[in-house]
Enzyme design. Structure first.
Site: not given
Length: 141
Positions: A22, A64, A112
């Protein structure tokens, strides 16, 4: 062979998805993205596009439900690139997981940096520009 696993999900990706917990994040990136130099764990899916991989991952991967769960790389303001693939991402996420609300956009440099912290990066052969997405893993209910 296993049942109900999309045929493009190989053993390496299956292992990574099952190892993730998670809050861990995974990036699915286009063919222009410097995945090999940014990934802690790299899964190559050459010959496949981001949408095909995203759809397969979402059949196995809960998003989530408490935090942002889909993040895209924002197009710089001085760049006039069309991003129709984002509508496809949105439709696939809505179809694939009830926890999905809307994607968030983050600036390219931040994307990035966040990719470097992802549990894994899936490199595709996608030709569309700015076709990069980070997914945040949720829990199985």
């Amino acid at each position: 062979m296993l049942k109900h696993i999309p045929s493009i999900v190989g053993p390496d990706l299956l292992k990574i998805l099952s190892e993730m917990g998670h809050g861990d994040e995974i990036a699915i990136v286009d063919g222009n993205y410097p995945a090999a130099s940014r990934a802690q764990r790299l899964v190559r899916m050459d010959g496949h596009g981001v949408c095909e991989v995203l759809k397969a991952v979402l059949t196995l991967f809960p998003l989530d439900h408490m935090n942002e769960n889909a993040i895209l790389m924002e197009v710089p303001k001085n760049n006039f690139v069309e991003t129709p693939i984002w509508k496809e991402f949105d439709a696939l996420c809505r179809e694939g997981d009830e926890a999905y609300k809307n994607y968030s956009l983050i600036e390219a440099g931040e994307f990035y940096n966040r990719t470097e912290k992802c549990y894994a990066v899936i490199a595709t052969s996608e030709k569309a520009l700015y076709a990069n997405i980070i997914l945040r893993k949720g829990i199985v209910r």
